[in-house]
Design a protein around this motif. Structure first.
Motif, PDB file in Angstrom:
ATOM      1  N   GLY A 258       0.836  -1.276   0.066  1.00 39.33           N
ATOM      2  CA  GLY A 258       0.022   0.106  -0.162  1.00 39.33           C
ATOM      3  C   GLY A 258       0.790   1.192   0.069  1.00 39.33           C
ATOM      4  O   GLY A 258       2.106   1.240  -0.495  1.00 39.33           O
ATOM      5  N   GLN A 259       0.165   2.188   0.575  1.00 42.32           N
ATOM      6  CA  GLN A 259       0.986   3.730   0.432  1.00 42.32           C
ATOM      7  C   GLN A 259       2.198   3.781   1.704  1.00 42.32           C
ATOM      8  O   GLN A 259       2.089   3.065   2.537  1.00 42.32           O
ATOM      9  CB  GLN A 259       0.164   4.739   0.831  1.00 42.32           C
ATOM     10  N   ARG A 260       3.140   4.570   1.039  1.00 46.82           N
ATOM     11  CA  ARG A 260       4.513   4.733   1.848  1.00 46.82           C
ATOM     12  C   ARG A 260       4.863   5.971   1.830  1.00 46.82           C
ATOM     13  O   ARG A 260       4.818   6.644   0.733  1.00 46.82           O
ATOM     14  CB  ARG A 260       5.606   3.538   1.520  1.00 46.82           C
ATOM     15  N   SER A 261       5.228   6.497   2.808  1.00 46.66           N
ATOM     16  CA  SER A 261       5.462   8.136   2.946  1.00 46.66           C
ATOM     17  C   SER A 261       7.058   8.162   2.637  1.00 46.66           C
ATOM     18  O   SER A 261       7.816   7.096   2.864  1.00 46.66           O
ATOM     19  CB  SER A 261       5.298   8.697   4.361  1.00 46.66           C
ATOM     20  N   GLY A 262       7.618   9.153   2.265  1.00 43.36           N
ATOM     21  CA  GLY A 262       9.136   9.121   1.829  1.00 43.36           C
ATOM     22  C   GLY A 262       9.336  10.491   0.856  1.00 43.36           C
ATOM     23  O   GLY A 262       8.533  11.062   0.592  1.00 43.36           O
ATOM     24  N   ILE A 263      10.690  10.646   0.646  1.00 43.12           N
ATOM     25  CA  ILE A 263      11.174  11.568   0.122  1.00 43.12           C
ATOM     26  C   ILE A 263      11.033  11.355  -1.449  1.00 43.12           C
ATOM     27  O   ILE A 263      11.448  10.188  -1.745  1.00 43.12           O
ATOM     28  CB  ILE A 263      12.721  12.243   0.267  1.00 43.12           C
ATOM     29  N   LEU A 264      10.751  12.408  -2.328  1.00 47.32           N
ATOM     30  CA  LEU A 264      10.621  12.027  -3.524  1.00 47.32           C
ATOM     31  C   LEU A 264      11.761  12.702  -4.228  1.00 47.32           C
ATOM     32  O   LEU A 264      12.309  13.967  -4.042  1.00 47.32           O
ATOM     33  CB  LEU A 264       9.364  12.951  -4.220  1.00 47.32           C
ATOM     34  N   ILE A 265      12.572  11.940  -5.097  1.00 46.42           N
ATOM     35  CA  ILE A 265      13.850  12.398  -5.610  1.00 46.42           C
ATOM     36  C   ILE A 265      13.721  13.036  -6.704  1.00 46.42           C
ATOM     37  O   ILE A 265      12.785  12.723  -7.511  1.00 46.42           O
ATOM     38  CB  ILE A 265      14.575  11.043  -5.994  1.00 46.42           C
ATOM     39  N   PRO A 266      14.459  14.246  -6.908  1.00 39.70           N
ATOM     40  CA  PRO A 266      14.390  15.193  -8.057  1.00 39.70           C
ATOM     41  C   PRO A 266      15.266  14.879  -9.119  1.00 39.70           C
ATOM     42  O   PRO A 266      15.876  13.890  -9.123  1.00 39.70           O
ATOM     43  CB  PRO A 266      14.910  16.488  -7.505  1.00 39.70           C
ATOM     44  N   THR A 267      14.725  15.368 -10.613  1.00 37.05           N
ATOM     45  CA  THR A 267      15.713  15.330 -11.510  1.00 37.05           C
ATOM     46  C   THR A 267      16.348  16.495 -11.554  1.00 37.05           C
ATOM     47  O   THR A 267      15.830  17.760 -11.096  1.00 37.05           O
ATOM     48  CB  THR A 267      14.710  15.022 -12.645  1.00 37.05           C
ATOM     49  N   TYR A 268      17.626  16.593 -12.125  1.00 42.28           N
ATOM     50  CA  TYR A 268      18.360  17.765 -12.195  1.00 42.28           C
ATOM     51  C   TYR A 268      18.821  17.998 -13.685  1.00 42.28           C
ATOM     52  O   TYR A 268      18.936  17.038 -14.483  1.00 42.28           O
ATOM     53  CB  TYR A 268      19.652  17.599 -11.087  1.00 42.28           C
ATOM     54  N   GLY A 269      19.180  19.125 -14.010  1.00 44.21           N
ATOM     55  CA  GLY A 269      19.770  19.307 -15.351  1.00 44.21           C
ATOM     56  C   GLY A 269      20.259  20.863 -15.383  1.00 44.21           C
ATOM     57  O   GLY A 269      19.929  21.619 -14.594  1.00 44.21           O
ATOM     58  N   GLU A 270      20.013  21.283 -16.679  1.00 43.26           N
ATOM     59  CA  GLU A 270      20.419  22.468 -16.995  1.00 43.26           C
ATOM     60  C   GLU A 270      19.609  22.956 -18.405  1.00 43.26           C
ATOM     61  O   GLU A 270      19.240  22.191 -19.136  1.00 43.26           O
ATOM     62  CB  GLU A 270      21.793  22.680 -17.674  1.00 43.26           C
ATOM     63  N   SER A 271      18.941  24.312 -18.079  1.00 42.93           N
ATOM     64  CA  SER A 271      17.947  24.853 -18.994  1.00 42.93           C
ATOM     65  C   SER A 271      18.639  25.855 -19.646  1.00 42.93           C
ATOM     66  O   SER A 271      19.436  26.799 -18.782  1.00 42.93           O
ATOM     67  CB  SER A 271      16.607  25.425 -18.420  1.00 42.93           C
ATOM     68  N   ALA A 272      18.756  26.185 -20.963  1.00 44.39           N
ATOM     69  CA  ALA A 272      19.494  27.206 -21.676  1.00 44.39           C
ATOM     70  C   ALA A 272      19.010  28.573 -21.018  1.00 44.39           C
ATOM     71  O   ALA A 272      20.017  29.448 -20.838  1.00 44.39           O
ATOM     72  CB  ALA A 272      19.416  27.050 -23.003  1.00 44.39           C
ATOM     73  N   ASN A 273      17.728  28.861 -20.720  1.00 44.59           N
ATOM     74  CA  ASN A 273      17.294  30.004 -20.713  1.00 44.59           C
ATOM     75  C   ASN A 273      16.998  30.318 -18.910  1.00 44.59           C
ATOM     76  O   ASN A 273      16.558  31.431 -18.784  1.00 44.59           O
ATOM     77  CB  ASN A 273      16.147  30.549 -21.609  1.00 44.59           C
ATOM     78  N   ARG A 274      16.869  29.141 -18.330  1.00 44.58           N
ATOM     79  CA  ARG A 274      16.454  29.431 -16.941  1.00 44.58           C
ATOM     80  C   ARG A 274      17.614  28.842 -16.062  1.00 44.58           C
ATOM     81  O   ARG A 274      17.629  28.866 -14.679  1.00 44.58           O
ATOM     82  CB  ARG A 274      15.275  28.657 -16.460  1.00 44.58           C
ATOM     83  N   GLY A 275      18.692  28.460 -16.508  1.00 44.45           N
ATOM     84  CA  GLY A 275      19.917  27.978 -15.639  1.00 44.45           C
ATOM     85  C   GLY A 275      19.750  26.517 -15.115  1.00 44.45           C
ATOM     86  O   GLY A 275      19.071  25.783 -15.544  1.00 44.45           O
ATOM     87  N   PHE A 276      20.658  26.129 -14.212  1.00 42.75           N
ATOM     88  CA  PHE A 276      20.509  24.866 -13.567  1.00 42.75           C
ATOM     89  C   PHE A 276      19.462  24.668 -12.895  1.00 42.75           C
ATOM     90  O   PHE A 276      18.916  25.565 -12.107  1.00 42.75           O
ATOM     91  CB  PHE A 276      21.979  24.534 -12.696  1.00 42.75           C
ATOM     92  N   TYR A 277      19.010  23.317 -12.459  1.00 43.05           N
ATOM     93  CA  TYR A 277      17.738  23.245 -12.097  1.00 43.05           C
ATOM     94  C   TYR A 277      17.734  21.939 -11.088  1.00 43.05           C
ATOM     95  O   TYR A 277      18.468  20.875 -11.503  1.00 43.05           O
ATOM     96  CB  TYR A 277      16.338  23.301 -13.027  1.00 43.05           C
ATOM     97  N   PHE A 278      16.777  21.781 -10.285  1.00 47.71           N
ATOM     98  CA  PHE A 278      16.178  20.639  -9.572  1.00 47.71           C
ATOM     99  C   PHE A 278      14.772  20.747  -9.718  1.00 47.71           C
ATOM    100  O   PHE A 278      13.966  21.773  -9.136  1.00 47.71           O
ATOM    101  CB  PHE A 278      16.644  20.656  -7.959  1.00 47.71           C
ATOM    102  N   GLU A 279      14.197  19.583 -10.350  1.00 49.83           N
ATOM    103  CA  GLU A 279      12.712  19.446 -10.482  1.00 49.83           C
ATOM    104  C   GLU A 279      11.923  18.350  -9.784  1.00 49.83           C
ATOM    105  O   GLU A 279      12.798  17.379  -9.675  1.00 49.83           O
ATOM    106  CB  GLU A 279      12.418  19.591 -12.151  1.00 49.83           C
ATOM    107  N   ASN A 280      10.841  18.557  -9.424  1.00 48.46           N
ATOM    108  CA  ASN A 280      10.035  17.803  -8.847  1.00 48.46           C
ATOM    109  C   ASN A 280      10.907  17.082  -7.419  1.00 48.46           C
ATOM    110  O   ASN A 280      10.390  15.914  -7.078  1.00 48.46           O
ATOM    111  CB  ASN A 280       9.665  16.450  -9.577  1.00 48.46           C
ATOM    112  N   PHE A 281      11.334  18.007  -6.770  1.00 49.72           N
ATOM    113  CA  PHE A 281      11.913  17.595  -5.592  1.00 49.72           C
ATOM    114  C   PHE A 281      10.748  17.811  -4.434  1.00 49.72           C
ATOM    115  O   PHE A 281       9.925  18.629  -4.438  1.00 49.72           O
ATOM    116  CB  PHE A 281      13.025  18.301  -4.941  1.00 49.72           C
TER     117      PHE A 281
END
Length: 889
Positions: A258-281
């Motif tokens: 069933g359901q389990r609580s926990g940390i959601l791992i982000p994705t990372y990278g670089e956007s040309a017009n917005r810089g480096f990022y962490f998404e969906n953390f």
């Protein structure tokens, strides 16, 4: 002491009771309760006609004569009994050793005790100590086979060797593999404790089902708490037997169902017009069995950020749904540069569905999708979000009484993110009464009277609506710009059979609109000065509040029948052609509601001396009443053409039906209330389907009147002016092709489904999103063209134009049993441009998977490469590289 005697020869008629003798002997030793629910052993022999096969691991086989009954000495003390019966069987043999109270079972052993099940090729049970030992045996090639398979409750262990104590419920398992949740535990030595907690030494954890996994987390010590978590000491990741530098001081793997609580791992990278990022953390919180909460965030080095929340709720047999709120600050470019932009965007999503079992007579549902104009440009969750221009919402409550009365209350919204148009309906009420027959007497016998078929319906609709732009929402005076009203409709109808073959239907329609204001218009002759502009005379609109009832009614009488024509062929592939004509003649009458007696219309004279006629209710939510009297005769003729052809596939009738023309209809009307131009243009429309996949539609308009030098109709027939019965005005042709070609497996699936067209479309969408290697290949094509012809009223020249011309291709193919490639593309033949296109490559890596998505053209131009673990438990163990579409703009 062991007693042994050769088995009696069955040819002398002596019965064979080896299995029964074993049960009697064990029953005397363990007591009656031990075998109270035990099954009779049928594995001391392989069948009633099979000779006993002695144990191949011992030198002295143990057998008893059929007429021998061994009783234990009275001096032997009975051992402590088991708490439940022991169920057992073996495919080869079962051997009892009396002096040591042991039972040996060989080949295909199966043993059951309470919730414990054991399968193995060799099992030894020591009844004095309540100990069990199991292991495999070498087969004819010397390879170890039949290793122990131990199951207790929901846990299962596969091992080379194991020991288990029935009394303490402790066990030692050597070289074990066990599945726990979505993962697999491997261990050199496992100790099982009475509380079901498992201690592991020299083990590894993986989600790969292979005995030799493709990847694992290796550790020296571990503890498994069932239905909770797996805790390890220092662990490191091994891929393809190659240790990686990914080391953790301890491991914590949830194995709770069933359901389990926990940390959601982000994705990372670089956007040309917005810089480096962490998404969906973020963090996922499983609040309880009915509710959860997901918190996510994005952050970019150039200042952009986003906060996203989503909660799901589900109460079985009552309702379920989800609520999502997202807010983002999107900054592109460098501050001070020309391409710098800063946008605050938001999105609100809410879905709610009520179970049909909760309240059979009422239902509450919602589907809310509200977004700012640029939210999906920078923060889309799918391609559909990015490509969609219009969004709409609905929150509705429906209820009924006695299956006759129906009430619906709803809140609605519709918006276009390109034009920024924003329409709100707050709220809308609808009430209706099912058709009923007020003059019908259910107790009257005999033939029904003509008035028994008089039926009455009632419909009410009330609405409060606003048509504005998203930039003007919540601005000053917004609530004053809402328009509202109520409309009542009462249709009264009666259907009769006339002259056996004709259907006569008479209908009276009564409509009444309620408004709380009306708008009066007056021409003011004063001079209006606005800045440097001077206007002599202007229109003044005055709103007068009060209840206004705007009524209209009409009468319609319709007569229709069907005419069948059949032509049979004795020879040839065609057996018959059938033509069905459906002529309809109707008359409709409506009084003139524009007269001053009704009080719905008025006039004013503008500055040029022109008289302008208007209604007090022009532009209102339910409109105004029609102006002028109407008495119209309507004519229509519908045609259907079919044929029957011989078919070898039909073994019943030997023929099949082919539709040549599904429908071809001609309509026109004659207005008795007009003083000129009484004939309406003749309209033609038709549709048919060719070869099951080609859809053809046609429509045209033909005018019986001539035109003057300005192109306006005059009261003179085209026949009198130019010798033609009708003047061509316009025509439209539309052809579409939906073609699907695939292997037999896909064809059989569609034939089995036989769903609606919407269900087939859903099936195709599933094939795009779900990778199915059972379908070797699939190809679909859609072609659409619309062709319009417009005639010039003066020169009578015809101008033809293709208005729509598109081609769409989609497909996928299995290159190998593990490789699949898919594609999709749209081509606008008129513009000679390729629109949204994509290429997808998928590789099945057993417990891993690889995906590559490439969009080479258009606004969504991007690529995405991902290798990840299939299991949802380790979904964040992945490698992702991408070039986002937002980086190109």
């Amino acid at each position: 002491m062991e007693q042994s005697r050769n088995r009696p020869d069955r040819s002398k008629g002596q019965p064979y009771r080896a299995g029964l003798r074993v049960l009697i002997l064990l029953g005397l030793f363990l007591g009656s309760s031990l075998f109270a629910g035990a099954q009779t052993s049928d594995t001391a022999n392989n069948g009633p006609d099979t000779l006993f096969v002695p144990d191949t691991l011992t030198t002295d086989p143990d057998t008893l004569p059929a007429d021998t009954l061994i009783r234990l000495p009275s001096t032997l003390k009975q051992k402590e009994q088991f708490s439940a019966p022991v169920r057992y069987k073996a495919a080869d043999s079962i051997r009892l050793v009396l002096d040591s109270n042991l039972v040996h079972m060989f080949r295909g052993c199966n043993l059951g005790y309470e919730k414990i099940t054991l399968e193995s090729d060799y099992v030894r049970i020591a009844f004095d100590d309540k100990l069990l030992y199991a292991r495999g045996l070498p087969d004819s090639t010397g390879r170890l086979a039949g290793n122990p398979r131990f199951t207790e409750g929901g846990e299962e262990f596969r091992a080379r060797e194991m020991k288990y104590n029935f009394d303490t419920r402790k066990g030692l398992i050597y070289q074990v593999i066990t599945q726990d949740g979505d993962g697999y535990l491997h261990g050199e030595l496992i100790k099982k404790l009475p509380n079901d907690i498992i201690n592991i030494r020299h083990g590894k954890y993986t989600t790969c089902s292979n005995e030799h996994p493709h990847f694992e987390f290796r550790f020296t010590r571990s503890k498994v708490i069932p239905d909770d978590k797996i805790i390890t000491g220092p662990a490191y990741l091994v891929i393809a037997d190659v240790p990686t530098p990914l080391v953790v001081p301890f491991g914590l793997f949830p194995n709770k169902k069933g359901q389990r609580s926990g940390i959601l791992i982000p994705t990372y990278g670089e956007s040309a017009n917005r810089g480096f990022y962490f998404e969906n953390f973020g963090y996922y919180w499983g609040i309880n069995d009915y509710l959860d909460l997901e918190l996510r965030g994005d952050i970019y080095t150039r200042g952009s950020w986003a906060v996203k929340t989503k909660t799901n709720y589900n109460v079985r047999y009552k309702y379920r749904g989800s609520l999502g709120l997202r807010y983002a600050l999107n900054i592109t470019g460098d501050q001070g540069s020309v391409d710098y932009a800063k946008n605050r965007d938001y999105a609100i999503n809410w879905t709610h569905q009520q179970s049909e079992k909760a309240r059979p007579n009422s239902r509450f549902s919602s589907s809310v999708n509200i977004v700012s104009s640029k939210f999906n440009q920078f923060n889309p969750t799918s391609s559909n979000d990015y490509l969609s221009n219009t969004f709409q919402s609905s929150v509705a409550y429906q209820t009924s009484w006695e299956g006759k009365y129906f009430l619906t209350a709803s809140l609605n919204h519709r918006q276009n993110v390109i034009t920024h148009a924003f329409d709100l309906t707050l709220p809308e009420l609808s009430f209706s009464v099912n058709r009923f027959y007020p003059l019908r007497n259910a107790q009257r016998a005999g033939k029904p009277r003509w008035y028994d078929n008089i039926s009455v319906q009632y419909k009410m609709n009330a609405r409060n609506a606003l048509n504005t732009y998203d930039t003007l929402l919540f601005s000053e005076g917004m609530w004053d710009r809402f328009t509202h009203g109520m409309k009542h409709s009462i249709p009264i109808s009666n259907s009769l059979k006339v002259l056996k073959y004709f259907n006569l239907t008479n209908t009276i329609n009564y409509d009444e609109r309620w408004y709380l204001r009306r708008v009066e218009q007056v021409w003011n002759t004063d001079t209006l000065i606005q800045g440097n502009d001077t206007t002599v005379g202007y229109l003044v609109k005055d709103t007068v509040n009060g209840l206004n009832m705007v009524r209209d009614f009409s009468f319609t009488s319709s007569l229709t029948t069907r005419i069948y024509g059949m032509f049979n062929f004795r020879k040839g592939p065609v057996t018959a052609i059938r033509h069905v004509l459906t002529p309809t003649l109707s008359f409709s009458y409506r009084p003139d509601f524009g007269t001053p007696a009704w009080g719905y219309y008025d006039e004013y004279t503008d500055g040029s001396g022109n008289v302008r006629r208007y209604s007090y209710y022009d532009g209102f939510i339910f409109g105004t009443v029609p102006d002028g009297r109407s008495g119209r005769l309507n004519f229509s003729l519908a045609n259907n053409l079919e044929m029957k052809v011989r078919s070898r596939k039909d073994t019943v009738s030997g023929t099949r039906k082919v539709v040549l023309i599904e429908n071809f209809t001609l309509t026109t009307s004659y207005d008795l209330a007009k003083d000129s131009l009484r004939w309406a243009p003749l309209s033609m429309s038709g549709r048919t389907t060719l070869f099951r996949n080609i859809f053809l539609t046609y429509s045209s308009r033909w005018d019986p009147y001539a035109v003057n030098s300005t192109g306006r109709n005059i009261d003179r027939y085209e026949w009198d002016a130019h010798g033609r019965l009708l003047r061509f005005d316009n025509a439209n042709w539309a052809l579409s092709l939906n073609w699907r070609l695939n292997d037999k497996a896909l064809q059989a699936r569609r034939e089995t489904d036989k769903g609606t067209e919407g269900e087939r479309n859903d099936l195709d969408r599933d094939m795009v999103n779900y990778v199915d290697f059972n379908i070797p290949w699939n190809l679909s094509a859609a072609y659409s063209v619309q062709y319009g012809i417009l005639a010039d009223k003066l020169t009578r020249e015809r101008d033809a134009e293709v208005t729509t011309h598109t081609l769409q291709l989609n497909g996928d193919v299995n290159l190998t049993p593990k490789w699949k490639i898919g594609f999709g593309s749209n081509y606008d033949i008129l513009q000679k441009k390729i629109s949204y296109s994509s290429v997808d490559i998928y590789r099945d890596l057993h417990c891993w998977e690889m995906r590559f998505n490439w969009i080479p053209l258009g606004f969504r131009k991007s690529w995405n490469f991902t290798i990840n673990v299939k299991s949802a438990m380790l979904q964040d163990l992945k490698l992702n590289r991408k070039k986002d579409f937002r980086d190109y703009y």
